[in-house]
Design an enzyme around this catalytic site. Sequence first.
Site, PDB file in Angstrom:
ATOM      1  N   TYR A 269       0.916  -1.198  -0.210  1.00 26.36           N
ATOM      2  CA  TYR A 269      -0.297  -0.017   0.217  1.00 26.36           C
ATOM      3  C   TYR A 269       1.069   1.147   0.072  1.00 26.36           C
ATOM      4  O   TYR A 269       2.500   1.209  -0.026  1.00 26.36           O
ATOM      5  CB  TYR A 269      -0.860  -0.040   1.532  1.00 26.36           C
ATOM      6  CG  TYR A 269      -0.181   0.239   2.468  1.00 26.36           C
ATOM      7  CD1 TYR A 269      -0.037   1.795   3.121  1.00 26.36           C
ATOM      8  CD2 TYR A 269       0.127  -0.817   3.329  1.00 26.36           C
ATOM      9  CE1 TYR A 269       0.068   1.794   4.020  1.00 26.36           C
ATOM     10  CE2 TYR A 269       0.839  -0.388   4.848  1.00 26.36           C
ATOM     11  CZ  TYR A 269       0.542   0.715   5.079  1.00 26.36           C
ATOM     12  OH  TYR A 269       1.015   1.509   6.143  1.00 26.36           O
ATOM     13  N   CYS A 270       0.298   2.031  -0.287  1.00 26.21           N
ATOM     14  CA  CYS A 270       0.785   3.737  -0.609  1.00 26.21           C
ATOM     15  C   CYS A 270       0.227   4.443   0.172  1.00 26.21           C
ATOM     16  O   CYS A 270      -1.064   4.003   1.145  1.00 26.21           O
ATOM     17  CB  CYS A 270       0.925   4.070  -1.576  1.00 26.21           C
ATOM     18  SG  CYS A 270       2.204   5.400  -1.571  1.00 26.21           S
ATOM     19  N   ALA A 271      -0.497   6.398  -0.505  1.00 24.14           N
ATOM     20  CA  ALA A 271      -0.565   6.816   0.239  1.00 24.14           C
ATOM     21  C   ALA A 271      -2.637   6.902   0.561  1.00 24.14           C
ATOM     22  O   ALA A 271      -3.156   7.535   0.772  1.00 24.14           O
ATOM     23  CB  ALA A 271      -0.271   8.708   0.002  1.00 24.14           C
TER      24      ALA A 271
ATOM     25  N   LEU B 110      -3.591   4.804   2.882  1.00 23.94           N
ATOM     26  CA  LEU B 110      -3.265   5.340   3.907  1.00 23.94           C
ATOM     27  C   LEU B 110      -4.920   5.697   4.245  1.00 23.94           C
ATOM     28  O   LEU B 110      -5.319   5.700   4.885  1.00 23.94           O
ATOM     29  CB  LEU B 110      -2.230   6.091   4.398  1.00 23.94           C
ATOM     30  CG  LEU B 110      -1.349   5.771   4.616  1.00 23.94           C
ATOM     31  CD1 LEU B 110      -0.251   6.644   4.797  1.00 23.94           C
ATOM     32  CD2 LEU B 110      -1.404   4.616   6.258  1.00 23.94           C
TER      33      LEU B 110
ATOM     34  N   CYS C 192       7.016   7.469  -2.906  1.00 24.20           N
ATOM     35  CA  CYS C 192       7.238   6.404  -3.176  1.00 24.20           C
ATOM     36  C   CYS C 192       8.679   6.386  -4.385  1.00 24.20           C
ATOM     37  O   CYS C 192       8.525   7.510  -5.415  1.00 24.20           O
ATOM     38  CB  CYS C 192       5.456   5.668  -3.876  1.00 24.20           C
ATOM     39  SG  CYS C 192       4.937   5.648  -2.910  1.00 24.20           S
TER      40      CYS C 192
END
Length: 144
Positions: A88-90, A118, A144
Amino acid sequence: MPSLISEIAPASPAEALQHFSRRLAFETDCSDVHQSQTAGNVDYVLVDVRSHDAFLATHVPGAINIPTRTMSEQRMADYAPDTLFVVYCAGPHCNGVHRAAVRLAGLGFAVKEMIGGLTGWVDEGLPLQGGSNEKAGTGFACEC
């Protein structure tokens, strides 16, 4: 006159079954990750692919931090070839999670995206871990 929804015919049930089944092979969601954590049934490695500083500020509990740019054969050598990674990322506004998934798949690992990142985690009302516990839309750094 058909609605905007029905003016393009829907896929057949067989096509829909194939399409949505394939999506589930590539994606999971925040609720499923949280439920598996709560049940103690974690058969994957949850990876936050943002920068180390962003991870320290706030992240999903149980996640480890492996920034995309550090995902090399040497860095990932500690993991068994059959390891499943959930990345996962932001949030949905960032494609860093897709770059990480491409990198991991290229290294021979199974990978799924935790859709929403997130932002999705916060939208579900789930707790964050880390120093700042920021709210969605107020600064989840991608980096990223």
